[in-house]
Design a protein around this motif. Structure first.
Motif, PDB file in Angstrom:
ATOM      1  N   TRP A  25       2.080   7.490   1.049  1.00 27.09           N
ATOM      2  CA  TRP A  25       1.062   7.303   2.092  1.00 27.09           C
ATOM      3  C   TRP A  25       1.539   7.896   3.422  1.00 27.09           C
ATOM      4  O   TRP A  25       0.789   8.605   4.105  1.00 27.09           O
ATOM      5  CB  TRP A  25       0.726   5.799   2.260  1.00 27.09           C
ATOM      6  CG  TRP A  25      -0.330   5.580   3.290  1.00 27.09           C
ATOM      7  CD1 TRP A  25      -1.683   5.590   3.090  1.00 27.09           C
ATOM      8  CD2 TRP A  25      -0.129   5.365   4.699  1.00 27.09           C
ATOM      9  NE1 TRP A  25      -2.327   5.396   4.295  1.00 27.09           N
ATOM     10  CE2 TRP A  25      -1.402   5.256   5.287  1.00 27.09           C
ATOM     11  CE3 TRP A  25       1.021   5.264   5.508  1.00 27.09           C
ATOM     12  CZ2 TRP A  25      -1.572   5.043   6.662  1.00 27.09           C
ATOM     13  CZ3 TRP A  25       0.849   5.054   6.870  1.00 27.09           C
ATOM     14  CH2 TRP A  25      -0.434   4.944   7.434  1.00 27.09           C
ATOM     15  N   VAL A  26       2.794   7.606   3.777  1.00 25.81           N
ATOM     16  CA  VAL A  26       3.356   8.110   5.035  1.00 25.81           C
ATOM     17  C   VAL A  26       3.320   9.638   5.062  1.00 25.81           C
ATOM     18  O   VAL A  26       2.862  10.254   6.034  1.00 25.81           O
ATOM     19  CB  VAL A  26       4.807   7.604   5.255  1.00 25.81           C
ATOM     20  CG1 VAL A  26       5.496   8.353   6.389  1.00 25.81           C
ATOM     21  CG2 VAL A  26       4.819   6.096   5.521  1.00 25.81           C
ATOM     22  N   LEU A  27       3.785  10.244   3.970  1.00 30.52           N
ATOM     23  CA  LEU A  27       3.825  11.704   3.907  1.00 30.52           C
ATOM     24  C   LEU A  27       2.432  12.306   4.068  1.00 30.52           C
ATOM     25  O   LEU A  27       2.220  13.229   4.863  1.00 30.52           O
ATOM     26  CB  LEU A  27       4.438  12.149   2.569  1.00 30.52           C
ATOM     27  CG  LEU A  27       4.480  13.656   2.342  1.00 30.52           C
ATOM     28  CD1 LEU A  27       5.456  14.328   3.304  1.00 30.52           C
ATOM     29  CD2 LEU A  27       4.846  13.984   0.891  1.00 30.52           C
ATOM     30  N   ARG A  28       1.472  11.748   3.332  1.00 32.09           N
ATOM     31  CA  ARG A  28       0.111  12.281   3.364  1.00 32.09           C
ATOM     32  C   ARG A  28      -0.503  12.120   4.763  1.00 32.09           C
ATOM     33  O   ARG A  28      -1.044  13.056   5.339  1.00 32.09           O
ATOM     34  CB  ARG A  28      -0.744  11.563   2.314  1.00 32.09           C
ATOM     35  CG  ARG A  28      -2.093  12.201   2.073  1.00 32.09           C
ATOM     36  CD  ARG A  28      -2.777  11.645   0.834  1.00 32.09           C
ATOM     37  NE  ARG A  28      -2.309  12.280  -0.390  1.00 32.09           N
ATOM     38  CZ  ARG A  28      -1.587  11.688  -1.334  1.00 32.09           C
ATOM     39  NH1 ARG A  28      -1.250  10.424  -1.198  1.00 32.09           N
ATOM     40  NH2 ARG A  28      -1.216  12.342  -2.394  1.00 32.09           N
ATOM     41  N   ARG A  29      -0.336  10.926   5.322  1.00 27.68           N
ATOM     42  CA  ARG A  29      -0.889  10.624   6.657  1.00 27.68           C
ATOM     43  C   ARG A  29      -0.275  11.544   7.717  1.00 27.68           C
ATOM     44  O   ARG A  29      -0.952  12.063   8.588  1.00 27.68           O
ATOM     45  CB  ARG A  29      -0.624   9.142   6.969  1.00 27.68           C
ATOM     46  CG  ARG A  29      -1.247   8.638   8.235  1.00 27.68           C
ATOM     47  CD  ARG A  29      -2.745   8.442   8.054  1.00 27.68           C
ATOM     48  NE  ARG A  29      -3.426   8.575   9.346  1.00 27.68           N
ATOM     49  CZ  ARG A  29      -3.825   9.727   9.856  1.00 27.68           C
ATOM     50  NH1 ARG A  29      -3.631  10.861   9.233  1.00 27.68           N
ATOM     51  NH2 ARG A  29      -4.434   9.757  11.038  1.00 27.68           N
ATOM     52  N   ALA A  30       1.039  11.716   7.645  1.00 25.34           N
ATOM     53  CA  ALA A  30       1.752  12.538   8.628  1.00 25.34           C
ATOM     54  C   ALA A  30       1.323  14.000   8.514  1.00 25.34           C
ATOM     55  O   ALA A  30       1.135  14.678   9.526  1.00 25.34           O
ATOM     56  CB  ALA A  30       3.265  12.401   8.432  1.00 25.34           C
ATOM     57  N   CYS A  31       1.138  14.471   7.278  1.00 29.46           N
ATOM     58  CA  CYS A  31       0.711  15.854   7.070  1.00 29.46           C
ATOM     59  C   CYS A  31      -0.697  16.067   7.628  1.00 29.46           C
ATOM     60  O   CYS A  31      -0.959  17.077   8.291  1.00 29.46           O
ATOM     61  CB  CYS A  31       0.758  16.218   5.591  1.00 29.46           C
ATOM     62  SG  CYS A  31       2.432  16.501   4.976  1.00 29.46           S
ATOM     63  N   TYR A  32      -1.604  15.124   7.371  1.00 28.56           N
ATOM     64  CA  TYR A  32      -2.960  15.236   7.919  1.00 28.56           C
ATOM     65  C   TYR A  32      -2.931  15.287   9.445  1.00 28.56           C
ATOM     66  O   TYR A  32      -3.669  16.033  10.076  1.00 28.56           O
ATOM     67  CB  TYR A  32      -3.841  14.073   7.448  1.00 28.56           C
ATOM     68  CG  TYR A  32      -4.466  14.301   6.094  1.00 28.56           C
ATOM     69  CD1 TYR A  32      -5.280  15.411   5.847  1.00 28.56           C
ATOM     70  CD2 TYR A  32      -4.251  13.410   5.046  1.00 28.56           C
ATOM     71  CE1 TYR A  32      -5.846  15.624   4.600  1.00 28.56           C
ATOM     72  CE2 TYR A  32      -4.812  13.621   3.796  1.00 28.56           C
ATOM     73  CZ  TYR A  32      -5.613  14.732   3.583  1.00 28.56           C
ATOM     74  OH  TYR A  32      -6.172  14.947   2.348  1.00 28.56           O
TER      75      TYR A  32
END
Ligand code: C2E
Ligand code: MG
Ligand code: MG
Ligand code: MG
Length: 285
Positions: free
Chosen positions: A100-107
């Motif tokens: 979740w962190v990775l996806r959110r940060a990338c967005y």
């Protein structure tokens, strides 16, 4: 008879339970409570990211932001990662949480760039269990593709202990990540047990000096010497150096004098929600 035996067993069980409940300390009780609600935190939208700039010391420009997770608990309010990351790690929740962190940060990085803020890189922390997960490289490649983020725009931070658990295996994984173009940093440097011989072999780009060494660099000659030596050593190995936890102008001046490359800390900015971050000094890519 068996009924009375059963009755006694039940009573014993109950009093055991009461004994357990009474003596279970507050920390363990909190842990249990947090663990059960942490599993639902992602689905219930209770996690959020704050971002803290990494600043180039030479020109004062933001070269990256580090994503730092927070948990907005319905009853307990904002909980710091120091309290729930270890629980997530032990219980395995760290895997979906980390995704979740990775996806959110990338967005978020994508969004800033679309708004014309040319942030070079988003940096994310990796816990030991995440680092050891089977399909780490595939998962990361998938999320990058899905969010339209170039691997060169992503940085990952791991601690010495993560790597030293199984150095040979770790070097393999790090090399795979690096081959994708991801920037690798050794976090909290100085607090773990990495041997210098391995440091030479880790394909890392940056070393982050732990804030416990930075805190007293202007008052404690030992810390002063240690930080100066770390910077020289890292540069000999062509590794860039980041100082963590910089809170004062005097600390920054010392680091600049020693040739430290980047810093991070309350002196420049606390970790903040994306819309509160001052992005006026973002370096152009
Ligand atoms: P870290 O990666 O070493 O992050 C730096 C910590 O130092 C952050 O604490 C940050 O808020 C704090 N900090 C920054 N500048 C200063 C300063 O000038 N003074 C002081 N006193 N502190 C400063 P935070 O956000 O509470 O995070 C604590 C740790 O939790 C992180 O340490 C990291 O190990 C872990 N963490 C945070 N987010 C994540 C995540 O998404 N995944 C994983 N696996 N771990 C995370
Ligand atoms: Mg970090
Ligand atoms: Mg750190
Ligand atoms: Mg730390």
């Amino acid at each position: 008879n068996s009924d009375t035996a059963m009755y006694h067993a039940k009573e014993a069980g109950r009093s055991n339970y009461q004994f357990f409940a009474q003596t279970m300390n507050a920390a363990a009780a909190e842990r249990l409570l947090l663990e059960s609600s942490l599993r639902q935190a992602i689905d219930r939208n209770q996690l959020l990211l704050h971002y803290q700039p990494l600043v180039n010391i030479a020109d004062g420009r933001i070269v990256a932001t580090e994503a730092l997770v927070r948990w907005n608990h319905p009853e307990l309010g904002l909980i710091s990662p120091a309290r729930f990351i270890p629980i997530a790690e032990d219980s395995g929740v760290i895997i979906p949480l980390g995704d979740w962190v990775l996806r959110r940060a990338c967005y978020q990085l994508k969004q800033w760039r679309e708004q014309g803020i040319p942030l070079q890189r988003m940096v994310v922390n990796l816990s030991p269990r995440q680092f050891r997960q089977k399909h780490l490289v595939q998962t990361f490649t998938q999320v990058l593709k899905e969010t339209g983020v170039d691997p060169h725009w992503l940085g990952l931070e791991v601690t010495e202990s993560v790597i030293m658990e199984n150095p040979e295996e770790a070097i393999g994984i790090l090399c795979e990540l690096k081959a994708l173009g991801i920037e690798l940093s050794l976090d909290d440097f100085g607090t773990g047990y990495s041997s210098l011989s391995y440091l030479k072999r880790f394909p890392i780009d940056k070393l982050k000096i732990d804030q416990s060494f930075v805190r007293d660099i202007t008052t404690d000659p030992d810390d002063e010497g240690m930080v100066a030596a770390i910077i020289v050593m890292a540069h000999q190995l062509s590794i860039r150096v980041v100082a963590e936890g910089v809170e004062t102008e005097a600390q920054l001046a010392f680091l600049r004098g020693q040739g430290c490359d980047e810093y991070q800390g309350y002196y420049f900015s606390r970790p903040l929600p994306a819309d509160e971050l001052d992005t006026t000094s973002v370096a152009a890519c």
